[in-house]
Scaffold this active site. Structure first.
Site, PDB file in Angstrom:
ATOM      1  N   GLN A 138      21.137  19.130 -95.907  1.00  0.00           N
ATOM      2  CA  GLN A 138      20.771  17.937 -96.678  1.00  0.00           C
ATOM      3  C   GLN A 138      19.412  18.082 -97.352  1.00  0.00           C
ATOM      4  OE1 GLN A 138      21.146  14.607 -94.018  1.00  0.00           O
ATOM      5  NE2 GLN A 138      23.305  14.301 -94.509  1.00  0.00           N
ATOM      6  N   ASP A 168      19.744  20.048-100.675  1.00  0.00           N
ATOM      7  CA  ASP A 168      20.791  19.598-101.597  1.00  0.00           C
ATOM      8  C   ASP A 168      20.177  19.086-102.899  1.00  0.00           C
ATOM      9  OD1 ASP A 168      22.961  18.531-102.891  1.00  0.00           O
ATOM     10  OD2 ASP A 168      23.599  17.228-101.244  1.00  0.00           O
ATOM     11  N   ARG A 225      27.600  20.898 -98.772  1.00  0.00           N
ATOM     12  CA  ARG A 225      27.199  19.521 -98.452  1.00  0.00           C
ATOM     13  C   ARG A 225      27.487  19.256 -96.980  1.00  0.00           C
ATOM     14  NH1 ARG A 225      27.903  15.562-103.578  1.00  0.00           N
ATOM     15  NH2 ARG A 225      25.643  15.485-103.525  1.00  0.00           N
ATOM     16  N   TYR A 252      33.314  14.524-102.590  1.00  0.00           N
ATOM     17  CA  TYR A 252      33.823  14.230-103.929  1.00  0.00           C
ATOM     18  C   TYR A 252      35.242  13.690-103.843  1.00  0.00           C
ATOM     19  CZ  TYR A 252      29.871  17.011-105.530  1.00  0.00           C
ATOM     20  OH  TYR A 252      28.605  17.485-105.754  1.00  0.00           O
ATOM     21  N   SER A 257      22.062  16.233-104.880  1.00  0.00           N
ATOM     22  CA  SER A 257      21.818  14.863-104.426  1.00  0.00           C
ATOM     23  C   SER A 257      20.444  14.368-104.864  1.00  0.00           C
ATOM     24  CB  SER A 257      21.945  14.779-102.898  1.00  0.00           C
ATOM     25  OG  SER A 257      23.291  14.952-102.505  1.00  0.00           O
TER      26      SER A 257
END
Length: 370
Positions: A107, A110, A102, A207, A113
């Site tokens: 991005q 990902d 991450r 997280y 997500s």
């Protein structure tokens, strides 16, 4: 893969083969793939250099791959060590979508997500559908109907999308997350951030850290009045590869009012709500509890499109452009942080260190590197 992105791969010089009916559940018939330049082939796996899928191939299908074939899919390494061993022993290079680091550069790759975005939206829609009342404020000649009160626990990608969707539908939304940075993100969505007198739990990779049982018990006590006042509760706290934290007890649910709704997105990874069952609606006290089960698949169109774009971006990173003969080469650079971080097995070895350590604790197996 979705038909509209097949051209991205053929543009790299790759040949694309799709198994028959692969896109039917997302409303993409075989004819669309053929028109986009793919070959619809029931025996595609036998000659594939790279196999992409949503769920991982089962061991019997892995056994049919040629040594050196690469796979890219979601791959729950902590719960499927048998599959990791099968991939390793078959000399398959396996990449796990959920292990993509991450970081900013990754991005667009990902998949966690992108699928969480779909899940968060779906959760809010489910809550609205189960509630037997309006979400928005309504002022009429017959009287005023107050807006529904929605509480969201967890403000990651899924939680923020649930907040945004519930707000767009007109509900009054309050939300809580154990990470300090989440409060500002909650407010940016137009919701009220619930602030408890507790230490925050910032972790790595976006997280939260695991909490002690004492802190968890105190958190439940402090959240109880907010949940009791809610018409709908949506819980989204989960960490890939680990059991979801238990945030809401049976007794907390029983304090909710008549017609209350609870939506537990994490039900299929252990559940945030005591008593939730993945794929079912159960009743506890006055409340209906909806347990999420493979929630992105409940919106297969957008989920497939987003995941396919993640896949294309990853494959582009790992593909050497077409040469003078027009042929592309799948050539992952294992010095690249994204490639190395998402690789589980390669050349007969388990490269993902936590999985390798877990397998060693289970005892030596055939093919385990010295």
């Amino acid at each position: 893969m979705v038909p509209e992105l097949v051209g991205k791969l053929t543009g790299l010089g790759a040949e694309v083969a799709v198994e028959p009916a692969a896109g039917e559940q997302a409303d993409h018939p075989d004819e669309e793939y053929a028109a986009a330049g793919a070959v619809v082939d029931p025996d595609a796996l036998a000659s594939a250099d790279v196999v992409v899928s949503v769920q991982p191939l089962e061991a019997d299908r892995v056994a049919g791959l040629r040594a050196g074939t690469a796979t890219l899919s979601f791959l729950p390494v902590s719960t499927r060590p048998d599959l990791v061993v099968a991939l390793r022993d078959a000399q398959v290079t396996a990449f796990a979508a959920e292990l993509v680091p991450r970081i900013s550069r990754a991005q667009s790759m990902d998949a966690l997500s992108s699928q969480a975005l779909v899940s968060g939206y779906r959760c809010a829609i489910v809550a609205a559908g189960l509630l037997r009342r309006f979400l928005p404020l309504n002022m009429t000649a017959a009287g005023t109907v107050p807006p529904a009160q929605v509480v969201v626990l967890g403000a990651g990608v899924a939680g923020l999308q649930a907040i945004a969707t519930a707000k767009r539908l007109g509900a009054v939304v309050k939300a809580y997350d154990v990470r300090a940075a989440a409060a500002e993100e909650i407010r940016s969505m137009g919701a009220q951030a619930i602030e408890l007198d507790l230490e925050t739990l910032e972790g790595t990779g976006g997280y939260a850290r695991e909490m002690t049982e004492d802190r968890a018990a105190r958190q439940r006590d402090l959240l109880t009045p907010y949940i009791a006042d809610a018409d709908a509760l949506i819980t989204t706290a989960a960490v890939p590869g680990r059991t979801a934290p238990m945030l809401v007890t049976d007794q907390m649910v029983r304090q909710m009012g008549p017609g209350a709704v609870v939506v537990d997105l994490a039900a299929d990874s252990g559940g945030n709500v005591e008593g939730s069952v993945a794929g079912k609606v159960v009743r506890v006290g006055n409340a209906q509890i909806w347990g999420g089960a493979n929630v992105p698949s409940q919106m297969p169109g957008p989920a497939s499109k987003l995941y396919a774009q993640n896949v294309v971006n990853l494959l582009t990173l790992m593909t050497r452009p077409a040469d003078e003969d027009g042929a592309a080469a799948f050539a992952p650079d294992f010095d690249d942080e994204i490639v190395a971080g998402s690789c589980v097995t390669h050349a007969g070895e388990v490269r993902h260190e936590p999985t390798r350590d877990a397998l060693r604790q289970q005892g030596p197996t055939e093919g385990d590197p010295a």
